[in-house]
Design an enzyme around this catalytic site. Structure first.
Site, PDB file in Angstrom:
ATOM      1  N   CYS A 259      -9.351  -8.839  -0.110  1.00  0.00           N
ATOM      2  CA  CYS A 259      -9.239  -7.857  -1.319  1.00  0.00           C
ATOM      3  C   CYS A 259     -10.631  -7.998  -2.043  1.00  0.00           C
ATOM      4  O   CYS A 259     -11.146  -7.214  -2.603  1.00  0.00           O
ATOM      5  CB  CYS A 259      -8.024  -8.649  -2.284  1.00  0.00           C
ATOM      6  SG  CYS A 259      -8.071 -10.140  -2.681  1.00  0.00           S
ATOM      7  N   HIS A 308      -5.254 -11.906  -6.432  1.00  0.00           N
ATOM      8  CA  HIS A 308      -5.425 -10.611  -5.559  1.00  0.00           C
ATOM      9  C   HIS A 308      -6.020  -9.716  -6.677  1.00  0.00           C
ATOM     10  O   HIS A 308      -5.712  -9.881  -7.789  1.00  0.00           O
ATOM     11  CB  HIS A 308      -4.273 -10.053  -5.104  1.00  0.00           C
ATOM     12  CG  HIS A 308      -4.004  -8.907  -4.373  1.00  0.00           C
ATOM     13  ND1 HIS A 308      -4.645  -8.814  -3.042  1.00  0.00           N
ATOM     14  CD2 HIS A 308      -3.938  -7.523  -4.842  1.00  0.00           C
ATOM     15  CE1 HIS A 308      -4.765  -7.569  -2.625  1.00  0.00           C
ATOM     16  NE2 HIS A 308      -4.255  -6.640  -3.418  1.00  0.00           N
ATOM     17  N   HIS A 320      -6.863  -1.135  -2.508  1.00  0.00           N
ATOM     18  CA  HIS A 320      -7.273  -2.313  -2.434  1.00  0.00           C
ATOM     19  C   HIS A 320      -7.120  -2.539  -0.772  1.00  0.00           C
ATOM     20  O   HIS A 320      -6.555  -1.871  -0.123  1.00  0.00           O
ATOM     21  CB  HIS A 320      -6.276  -3.221  -3.106  1.00  0.00           C
ATOM     22  CG  HIS A 320      -4.921  -3.190  -2.693  1.00  0.00           C
ATOM     23  ND1 HIS A 320      -3.909  -4.177  -2.861  1.00  0.00           N
ATOM     24  CD2 HIS A 320      -4.104  -2.152  -2.168  1.00  0.00           C
ATOM     25  CE1 HIS A 320      -2.792  -3.775  -2.327  1.00  0.00           C
ATOM     26  NE2 HIS A 320      -2.882  -2.735  -2.071  1.00  0.00           N
TER      27      HIS A 320
END
Length: 346
Positions: A259, A308, A320
């Site tokens: 990420c 995240h 993402h």
């Protein structure tokens, strides 16, 4: 005449034991026969457990990324210090050589004084303190000795700093190994659960994810949000070019990403250097707490520990790298699995 004896009757205690054992055996057999077989977890239950394991793995991945980044910085710093020490040692040797040449010249002429003899035969760090009077040394010799003392102090400090950083590096490498093992253990456990599913169940899960991603892409195309501009637009465009690239923990391009690897790579393509980890990225730029104020290209962070991150794509969607087993894709902010914390405008 043959005698007929009555067979020996079993004792009351023996009858009781045998009866009890037989009853127990019947009970156990009955329980075994009636026990329901252990139920296999449903597809949704497996998915929930796998998602939780992936979340834990991603958290460990960001810690792994932080340790890896720290390792790289320490290696560069140690290399710089070692180069400085090497250059400093050369300068110190040159200073000592020049003092030695001066001493040799004085010796040949028979004019070497006691003060210079003291320097050549003992530690120069305390030479000036031991000199009885200032006029024992020429101004040039005093200056040379001061430079030698200063250079020795600098080298001692730099060597101590290098030693401390080497210890820190060793500790960081140990932490890096632990986090790598933790990530791999979580991923292996998740894979074991996925392997328990039938081919049909796996296909159904994949289809659900594909539908969700396609729906998010359609919502992005609606364009119901503020348009990106400048470097944010360039970073967002770079991330879009990587749609479909696989998620790999610890990866930051150009063919696979995690990420924060995707977001740091995307902004690098826009000429902006941002930190490697999601937690560090969350502490740069201008924070945006309202989802309605987000603009395309803003960094968006999820979960209380900020493990995240993605890029805002507009209309409540992000682009993402979700987790192992997936690819870079669009997804609704409502389906990430953790709360939206805030956005950052770089």
């Amino acid at each position: 005449m043959a005698s007929h004896r009555r067979p020996k009757q079993p004792s009351r205690a023996r009858v009781t034991v045998l009866t009890t054992a037989a009853a127990a055996a019947v009970a156990i057999s009955s329980q075994a026969a009636n026990a329901a077989p252990s139920e296999k977890p449903s597809k949704d239950e497996v998915k929930a457990k796998v998602d939780k394991l992936y979340e834990q793995a991603e958290h460990a991945t960001e810690e792994y990324n932080g340790a890896k980044e720290k390792q790289g910085k320490l290696q560069k710093e140690i290399s710089t210090i070692q180069d400085n020490v090497a250059r400093g040692q050369e300068e110190l040797n040159e200073l000592r050589d020049s003092m030695g040449l001066a001493a040799a010249a004085q010796y040949r002429t028979g004019s070497i004084d006691s003060s210079l003899q003291l320097f050549l035969s003992s530690n120069p760090d305390d030479y000036l303190d031991k000199a009885s009077t200032a006029d024992q040394l020429s101004a040039q010799q005093v200056e040379a000795l001061k430079k030698i003392q200063e250079k020795q102090r600098e080298l001692a400090q730099e060597r101590a700093e290098a030693s401390a950083k080497l210890k820190d590096l060793a500790s960081t490498r140990t932490e890096l190994g632990k986090k790598k093992n933790e990530v791999q253990a979580k991923l292996a456990e998740a894979q074991k659960l996925l392997n328990s599913l039938t081919a049909a169940e796996k296909a159904a899960m994949a289809a659900e994810e594909e539908r969700a991603s396609r729906s998010s892409a359609e919502r992005v195309d609606l364009g119901n949000s503020s348009a990106a501009s400048g470097r944010a637009a360039a970073a967002y465009s770079a991330a879009q070019s990587k749609l479909g690239s696989p998620y790999v923990y610890g990866a930051s391009g150009p063919s696979s990403y995690d990420c924060s690897g995707l977001t740091s790579w995307a902004y690098a393509q826009a000429g902006v250097s941002i930190p490697r980890t999601s937690e560090a990225q969350a502490n740069i730029g201008t924070r945006i707490y309202s989802q309605s104020d987000l603009q395309v290209g803003d960094l968006v962070f999820f979960f209380n520990d900020l493990h995240h991150v993605g890029l805002y794509a507009g209309n409540g969607q992000i682009i993402h790298a979700p987790r192992t087993g997936t690819v870079v894709r669009y997804e609704s902010m409502n389906t990430i699995g953790g709360p939206f914390m805030w956005g950052v405008r770089v």
